[in-house]
Scaffold this active site. Structure first.
Site, mmCIF file in Angstrom:
data_model
loop_
_atom_site.group_PDB
_atom_site.id
_atom_site.type_symbol
_atom_site.label_atom_id
_atom_site.label_comp_id
_atom_site.label_asym_id
_atom_site.label_seq_id
_atom_site.Cartn_x
_atom_site.Cartn_y
_atom_site.Cartn_z
ATOM 1 N N HIS A 262 -8.036 2.851 19.829
ATOM 2 C CA HIS A 262 -7.219 1.774 20.409
ATOM 3 C C HIS A 262 -7.754 1.275 21.746
ATOM 4 O O HIS A 262 -7.726 0.083 22.020
ATOM 5 C CB HIS A 262 -5.754 2.236 20.517
ATOM 6 C CG HIS A 262 -5.122 2.391 19.170
ATOM 7 N ND1 HIS A 262 -4.404 3.498 18.800
ATOM 8 C CD2 HIS A 262 -5.138 1.570 18.079
ATOM 9 C CE1 HIS A 262 -3.996 3.351 17.542
ATOM 10 N NE2 HIS A 262 -4.420 2.202 17.095
ATOM 11 N N GLN B 115 0.838 -1.196 0.000
ATOM 12 C CA GLN B 115 0.000 0.000 0.000
ATOM 13 C C GLN B 115 0.877 1.252 0.000
ATOM 14 O O GLN B 115 2.072 1.193 0.248
ATOM 15 C CB GLN B 115 -0.910 0.008 1.250
ATOM 16 C CG GLN B 115 -0.150 -0.207 2.559
ATOM 17 C CD GLN B 115 -0.976 -0.857 3.661
ATOM 18 O OE1 GLN B 115 -2.213 -0.839 3.623
ATOM 19 N NE2 GLN B 115 -0.322 -1.438 4.645
ATOM 20 N N GLY C 120 -2.520 -12.164 8.109
ATOM 21 C CA GLY C 120 -3.405 -12.523 9.222
ATOM 22 C C GLY C 120 -4.323 -13.678 8.885
ATOM 23 O O GLY C 120 -4.605 -14.541 9.733
ATOM 24 N N ASP D 41 -7.795 -5.465 13.699
ATOM 25 C CA ASP D 41 -7.529 -4.028 13.608
ATOM 26 C C ASP D 41 -7.089 -3.742 12.165
ATOM 27 O O ASP D 41 -5.926 -3.486 11.892
ATOM 28 C CB ASP D 41 -6.427 -3.688 14.617
ATOM 29 C CG ASP D 41 -6.070 -2.218 14.628
ATOM 30 O OD1 ASP D 41 -6.723 -1.431 13.922
ATOM 31 O OD2 ASP D 41 -5.116 -1.863 15.355
ATOM 32 N N SER D 42 -8.044 -3.801 11.261
ATOM 33 C CA SER D 42 -7.730 -3.770 9.831
ATOM 34 C C SER D 42 -7.900 -2.381 9.238
ATOM 35 O O SER D 42 -8.473 -1.486 9.855
ATOM 36 C CB SER D 42 -8.680 -4.717 9.094
ATOM 37 O OG SER D 42 -9.983 -4.187 9.104
ATOM 38 N N THR D 43 -7.404 -2.232 8.008
ATOM 39 C CA THR D 43 -7.744 -1.062 7.203
ATOM 40 C C THR D 43 -9.144 -1.265 6.618
ATOM 41 O O THR D 43 -9.825 -2.240 6.940
ATOM 42 C CB THR D 43 -6.707 -0.891 6.077
ATOM 43 O OG1 THR D 43 -6.636 -2.121 5.346
ATOM 44 C CG2 THR D 43 -5.327 -0.587 6.648
#
Lengths: 276, 276
Positions: free
Chosen positions: A62, A31, A139, A156-158
């Site tokens: 978070h 990316q 992952g 905890d992804s984009t």
């Protein structure tokens, strides 16, 4: 000369931030990565043109992706974070004394490395913490080869385009279910109820096919599209709304609290409606 | 050619929206007024370069400024809305069967007239409703000459600069206290806890000097700065957190509910901290 960074959050609306300095940009194997310094939010990590985290408001996301699950589980010892290469979720996870091992599986090593360099407040737990293991891997592959190991898995992804697409799929939730222990819990970030209703509805339905308890909760993140963000929890046994508030420890948080743990499951009517 | 409207919400951050059409602009005696059609949020009213309301997300603000107070008071009959010339708050107020008279006092007749013309969904209660009275007057002057009349007063103001500055002052809250009946309640919109902490702290402190019960609550409004918005309630007798949820009627709302009524008073820790 004034420089402004503008993110199109949808084709029709965006956030624009005044930049004091561009610290770093690169094309990683996965990316486009940019680290910029903004006047309003301090340093900001941008992946593929989307704000991932900022020094000023990162605490909301978070804390909220981590503590709700970690306080719902009575004794979380083994915790996996998928994505989250900035280290913010892991930093919150290791605040829990019960956690023996927190594993980060991030596909893009450059996110980890640039976060260590430019976001020390956020990435602090990624270096020199004996309870933290950092793995550079896919992952999806990591979860597929794991059985009954984790108490809590945080996704905890984009956004669900590009490298993270497979992290919003039914098969992935099934693999997570198998990678969890018998009373394990997962939480995934699931975008904005104002702008991503279809995604939220689909993920919720998919998770409900896999987990006996599926619940959605919300938090306010100023730099994310619409400012209102959702998280979807899948749990094998423990109900997050049944946690005894007195048992929730003080963890030096700025958003999360025992009160908030319960309140965030009370959804605005339009959000509740889209889950039905 | 693409046209985008950008509001600087602070000197360092803004929202930008793609415009399909500019419907109307003018300089009124009080402020610059623009009515624009946006792709994301539908029609949008902009005063002095700040988004006031949009067809898509107005429900959050208008429901939340109204129903929390109206369901906290056991029998609200006389209700005053100061500002709110778009009519959205009044539309929610008259959903309550107990309300005999809802008075709107808006200083700028052009806001009322252009809202009637371009925002019919929002301004619907301003025409032809025998329980609604529309007064073009200075809200401060109106409150000053009124004693013990209202059950609920809602301060639906613009930002605390320009014509609305006096609506964020201790003297104004004292006048509102006097204009309320012995068990009256006021609510004011009080900006974003992320961007306007000082204002929130000052208003909360001022209201607490005047009202025995002062409480702050939050709602998520995508088109307002940071997306998280605060309301401060001053109450002479009734505590909004003590309302029996079963007594809260269904009012055809999209955000507010009996659940939400209670949950919105559970504040993120950083918001709670700024009130202490």
């Amino acid at each position: 000369m004034e420089l402004w960074y503008t993110e199109k959050q949808t084709p029709h609306v965006g956030i624009t931030c005044k930049i004091s300095r561009t610290l770093h940009t690169e094309q990683t194997p996965y990316q486009h990565l940019a680290m910029i310094d903004t006047e309003q939010f301090g340093r900001m990590l941008v992946l593929d043109g989307m704000v991932m985290t900022t020094v000023q408001d990162e605490f909301v996301y978070h804390e909220m992706i981590s503590h709700v699950a970690l306080n719902t589980h009575p004794n979380p010892e083994q915790v996996l974070v998928i994505g989250g290469g900035d280290g913010g979720a892991i930093r919150e996870v290791v605040k829990h004394a019960s956690v023996k091992k927190a594993t980060l599986v991030e596909i893009d090593a450059r996110v980890i490395e640039t976060s260590k360099e430019y976001l020390p407040e956020i990435s602090s737990a990624l270096s020199g913490n004996p309870r933290v293991e950092v793995v550079v891997d896919d992952g999806i592959a990591h979860v597929k080869k794991t059985r009954g190991v984790y108490d809590v898995i945080l996704v905890d992804s984009t956004e669900p385009i590009g490298p993270a697409e497979g992290l919003f799929a039914l098969d992935f939730y099934r693999d997570i279910f198998a990678a969890l222990k018998d009373d394990g819990i997962m939480v995934a970030q699931t975008e904005s109820p104002f702008f991503n209703a279809d995604l939220i509805r689909r993920v919720y339905k998919d998770m409900r096919r896999v987990f006996p308890i599926t619940k959605l909760y919300l938090a306010a993140v100023p730099t994310y599209p619409s400012g209102l963000w959702s998280f979807t929890m899948g749990s094998k046994r423990w109900d997050p709304e049944q946690v005894e508030e007195e048992k929730i420890p003080a963890l030096g948080t700025k958003y999360y609290s025992a009160d908030i743990h319960k309140a965030v499951f009370k959804l605005p009517r339009f959000v509740r409606d889209l889950l039905e």
